[in-house]
Design an enzyme around this catalytic site. Structure first.
Site, PDB file in Angstrom:
ATOM      1  N   HIS A 189       0.741  -1.313   0.033  1.00 27.87           N
ATOM      2  CA  HIS A 189      -0.003   0.051   0.031  1.00 27.87           C
ATOM      3  C   HIS A 189       0.622   1.425   0.074  1.00 27.87           C
ATOM      4  CE1 HIS A 189      -3.634  -2.331   0.257  1.00 27.87           C
ATOM      5  NE2 HIS A 189      -3.269  -2.647   1.522  1.00 27.87           N
ATOM      6  N   ARG A 297      -8.080   0.475 -16.708  1.00 27.82           N
ATOM      7  CA  ARG A 297      -7.895  -0.933 -16.534  1.00 27.82           C
ATOM      8  C   ARG A 297      -8.714  -1.307 -15.098  1.00 27.82           C
ATOM      9  NH1 ARG A 297      -2.124  -0.163 -18.367  1.00 27.82           N
ATOM     10  NH2 ARG A 297      -1.618  -1.990 -20.000  1.00 27.82           N
ATOM     11  N   ARG A 333     -12.662  -0.587 -19.754  1.00 30.92           N
ATOM     12  CA  ARG A 333     -12.376  -1.968 -20.175  1.00 30.92           C
ATOM     13  C   ARG A 333     -12.702  -2.767 -19.043  1.00 30.92           C
ATOM     14  NH1 ARG A 333      -6.306  -4.517 -20.915  1.00 30.92           N
ATOM     15  NH2 ARG A 333      -6.323  -4.251 -18.618  1.00 30.92           N
ATOM     16  N   GLU A 432      -6.006  -8.196 -28.956  1.00 35.18           N
ATOM     17  CA  GLU A 432      -4.765  -8.744 -28.363  1.00 35.18           C
ATOM     18  C   GLU A 432      -4.292 -10.077 -28.477  1.00 35.18           C
ATOM     19  OE1 GLU A 432      -5.082  -7.369 -24.477  1.00 35.18           O
ATOM     20  OE2 GLU A 432      -6.931  -8.162 -24.025  1.00 35.18           O
ATOM     21  N   ASN A 455       0.766  -5.464 -25.870  1.00 32.42           N
ATOM     22  CA  ASN A 455       1.386  -6.051 -24.701  1.00 32.42           C
ATOM     23  C   ASN A 455       1.120  -7.508 -24.788  1.00 32.42           C
ATOM     24  OD1 ASN A 455       2.064  -3.389 -23.933  1.00 32.42           O
ATOM     25  ND2 ASN A 455       0.757  -3.513 -22.246  1.00 32.42           N
ATOM     26  N   ASP A 456      -0.274  -8.042 -25.075  1.00 35.64           N
ATOM     27  CA  ASP A 456      -0.325  -9.192 -25.189  1.00 35.64           C
ATOM     28  C   ASP A 456      -0.182  -9.583 -26.653  1.00 35.64           C
ATOM     29  OD1 ASP A 456      -1.050 -10.224 -22.548  1.00 35.64           O
ATOM     30  OD2 ASP A 456      -2.966  -8.779 -22.625  1.00 35.64           O
ATOM     31  N   ARG A 466       5.117 -12.561 -21.679  1.00 35.92           N
ATOM     32  CA  ARG A 466       5.539 -11.296 -21.360  1.00 35.92           C
ATOM     33  C   ARG A 466       6.185 -11.169 -19.851  1.00 35.92           C
ATOM     34  NH1 ARG A 466      -0.182  -7.989 -21.225  1.00 35.92           N
ATOM     35  NH2 ARG A 466       0.381  -6.602 -19.670  1.00 35.92           N
ATOM     36  N   CYS A 503      -3.412   0.604 -27.646  1.00 38.50           N
ATOM     37  CA  CYS A 503      -3.388   0.967 -26.243  1.00 38.50           C
ATOM     38  C   CYS A 503      -2.301   0.162 -25.489  1.00 38.50           C
ATOM     39  CB  CYS A 503      -4.680   0.860 -25.431  1.00 38.50           C
ATOM     40  SG  CYS A 503      -5.019  -0.778 -25.515  1.00 38.50           S
TER      41      CYS A 503
HETATM   42  C1  PEP Z   1      -2.208  -4.848 -23.706  1.00 40.25           C
HETATM   43  O1  PEP Z   1      -2.272  -6.181 -23.736  1.00 40.25           O
HETATM   44  O2  PEP Z   1      -1.813  -4.568 -24.482  1.00 40.25           O
HETATM   45  C2  PEP Z   1      -2.767  -4.105 -22.871  1.00 40.25           C
HETATM   46  C3  PEP Z   1      -3.069  -2.799 -23.049  1.00 40.25           C
HETATM   47  O3  PEP Z   1      -3.722  -4.859 -21.732  1.00 40.25           O
HETATM   48  P1  PEP Z   1      -2.938  -5.144 -20.381  1.00 40.25           P
HETATM   49  O4  PEP Z   1      -1.333  -4.572 -20.372  1.00 40.25           O
HETATM   50  O5  PEP Z   1      -3.761  -4.656 -19.407  1.00 40.25           O
HETATM   51  O6  PEP Z   1      -2.837  -6.628 -20.754  1.00 40.25           O
HETATM   52 MG    MG Z   2      -3.797  -7.291 -22.519  1.00 39.18          MG
END
Ligand code: PEP
Ligand code: MG
Length: 581
Positions: A189, A297, A333, A432, A455-456, A466, A503
């Protein structure tokens, strides 16, 4: 130099203030049976006073940093009503004839030892909460003074064994330059609060600390690398003074761009929105000129607690975010839990391959009531502003249809309750998963917009986890396979006439700007800290030149060559510009 965990970035240089810990010296004598009633009365009085004090801190803290962060104190209030904790205390008073304060101390020790033994970050955090609440109660039972932070001295670097949430709530960034704690990690925290307040923090020093720190010692804290220096050599301080001032200067230079629109030299406009997970982050993002929220998120609302937030709690958060975003849109989301983000109260099974497993929309479509509660809260907030809803980790048309069916049910519920919502709320999906990219044309027919989660997408396209440090060098966003997939998605969206944005972290890498211009992606959503850097790049770019660079990249056969090309273009395009803040 002492190494710890870099839990909140930034450099702090100043004198140490060592926070004394709450240590109690308690007599262990037995009570008379006749005194038992008196002990219970003292206990209840202590609980009442502690509760009103926690409520007061919560209200103050909410004013300072926001609703979500202050909800930590709901957990504290809940501990004072927790039957297990209270029964433990009462049992010790009643059966062992011990004074209330001794019973409270023994109960704290009992639970803290139990939770500490579990190898679970969440439970360790709960142990800190119990200690914090218990100490407050003890303080009242003993009539002891509060251990407080000085707010009337020169700014200082706070050194503490551990920082309780109540103590963190009193942190004033004007006085606290940096924080060093012996315990704790990135998810504690105090780390969350330090980041929210922009105070550099190094935690988890205990095993490495061989120099005792005294109040008044000179210190340097590097919250990025997790390094702490006590009474450092002049050369170290000089180095960090330069670094700190450089960081400040870069931030200030970029800050002037906050109110400027992101338009290339030849007039192509990009919309730059923010990825956020709390109200506080939105405030930071708006200061950096965010044009709304491209990714909220929401799973962070569900984490670090004993049960899911109800409709009203979520509605209040979504409403507040929409209000703060003003005329800009907010993309909410739905729950993206699983993978690297567990939820203790759902008791999700351990999985061999969590990222290929029970995650995101897959969970939501199974836990229908949980999902519908969230959709209802989002819909209610949609009556207040420009809210869009987005489903994560979609891999088939059926998933979109099932999610939409639940959205319809949530609308019907609201109709029955006579509550307002936007019946034309825009519904989008994260692209993704490679399957979604391959059927982007089919999915485009079902949805109002795409947001590419690189990212995914990168991890799934390249089969590179990742989170796995061993293969981190293979996680390559500029791999030709990723670029081809990005092109497929963008083309499908353009053909269907729906919006497509990006994103993932790639959106916050200013070197990617030529790719977005070539792919016709006009909206990027990124971490608030990246906004001004990317804007600086856009302002120094000519779209036609950038598209030539991007086309060359699409013709290259290795990720390294593409990255080199984009890096070189970035350097030549922004030679005099400020670097990374
Ligand atoms: C992604 O996967 O690019 C994304 C923005 O979502 P997260 O990083 O929350 O999985
Ligand atoms: Mg993602």
């Amino acid at each position: 130099m002492i190494e710890g965990i870099g839990a909140a970035a930034g450099v702090a240089i100043g004198k140490a203030f060592v926070l004394p810990s709450w240590e109690w010296d308690l007599p262990d004598q037995k009570m008379d049976t006749v005194d038992l009633a008196k002990e219970f009365e003292r206990l209840y009085e202590g609980i009442r006073t502690s509760k009103s004090e926690i409520q007061f801190i919560k209200d103050e803290f909410r004013e300072m940093v926001g609703v979500e962060e202050s909800s930590i104190f709901d957990a504290h209030l809940a501990i004072l009503e927790d039957p297990e904790f209270m029964n433990e205390i009462s049992g010790i008073i009643q059966r062992q004839y011990k004074a209330a304060e001794v019973a409270v101390k023994e109960a704290i020790d009992h639970f803290v030892t139990m939770f500490d033994l579990l190898d679970d970050e969440y439970m360790k955090e709960r142990a800190i909460d119990i200690k914090d609440v218990g100490n407050r109660l003890l303080k009242h039972l003993l009539g002891a003074p509060e251990v407080t932070l000085p707010n009337d001295t020169q700014p200082y670097i706070l050194v503490a064994k551990e920082l309780s949430p109540s103590q963190s709530a009193h942190l004033n960034p004007s006085y606290v330059l940096g924080i060093v704690t012996m315990n704790g990690g990135k998810t504690s925290h105090s780390a969350i609060m330090a980041r929210a307040l922009g105070i550099p923090l190094v935690s988890g020093l205990e095993s490495n600390l061989n120099l005792p720190v005294q109040t008044g010692d000179m210190m340097v804290v590097d919250g990025e690398l997790g390094r702490v220096y006590v009474n450092p050599e002049k050369s170290v301080t000089d180095h960090y003074i330069i670094l700190r001032d450089e960081q400040r200067r870069r931030k200030e230079q970029l800050q002037v761009l906050a109110s400027v629109e992101a338009v290339t030299k030849d007039g192509t406009m990009l919309k730059l929105a923010a990825n956020i997970s709390s109200v506080k982050e939105l405030e930071a993002a708006l200061k950096h000129g965010a044009q709304g929220v491209g990714l909220f998120r929401t799973e962070f609302l569900y984490m670090d607690r004993k049960s899911a937030p109800d409709e009203e709690e979520q509605y209040q958060v979504y409403r507040l975010i929409t209000e703060k975003a003003g005329n800009h849109s907010v993309v909410i989301r739905t729950l993206d839990i699983g993978g690297d983000k567990p939820l203790d109260y759902l008791e999700l099974p351990e999985e061999e391959n969590p990222f290929l497993g029970y995650r995101a929309i897959r969970i939501s479509l199974d836990w229908k009531e949980l999902f519908k509660t969230q959709l209802t809260a989002i819909l209610r907030a949609s009556a207040m502003g420009n809210i869009k809803v987005m489903y994560p980790m979609i891999s088939s048309v059926e998933e979109v249809r099932q999610a939409d069916a639940l959205l319809k049910e949530a609308m019907a519920d609201l109709d029955a309750r006579g509550l307002a919502y936007n019946p034309n709320i825009q519904r989008g999906i994260m692209i993704e998963v490679p399957a979604a990219a391959m059927i982007a044309d089919l999915l485009a027919a079902e949805t109002d917009f795409f947001s590419i989660g690189t990212n995914d997408l990168v991890q799934y396209v390249l089969a590179v986890d990742r989170m796995n440090e061993q293969i981190a060098h293979m996680y390559h966003p500029y791999h030709p396979a990723v670029l081809r997939m990005l092109r497929m998605i963008a083309q499908a969206a353009h053909q269907a006439g729906i919006d497509v944005s990006v994103c993932g972290e790639m959106a916050g890498d200013e070197r990617s700007v030529p790719l977005w211009l070539e792919l016709g992606i006009h909206q990027l959503s990124m971490s608030p800290q990246s906004l001004l850097r990317v804007k600086h790049r856009v302002l120094n770019t000519t779209a036609s030149e950038a598209m030539t660079i991007a086309r060359a990249c699409f013709g290259m056969s290795t990720g390294a060559a593409i990255e080199d090309k984009l890096t070189a273009a970035n350097i030549s395009c922004t030679p005099a510009g400020p670097g990374r803040p």
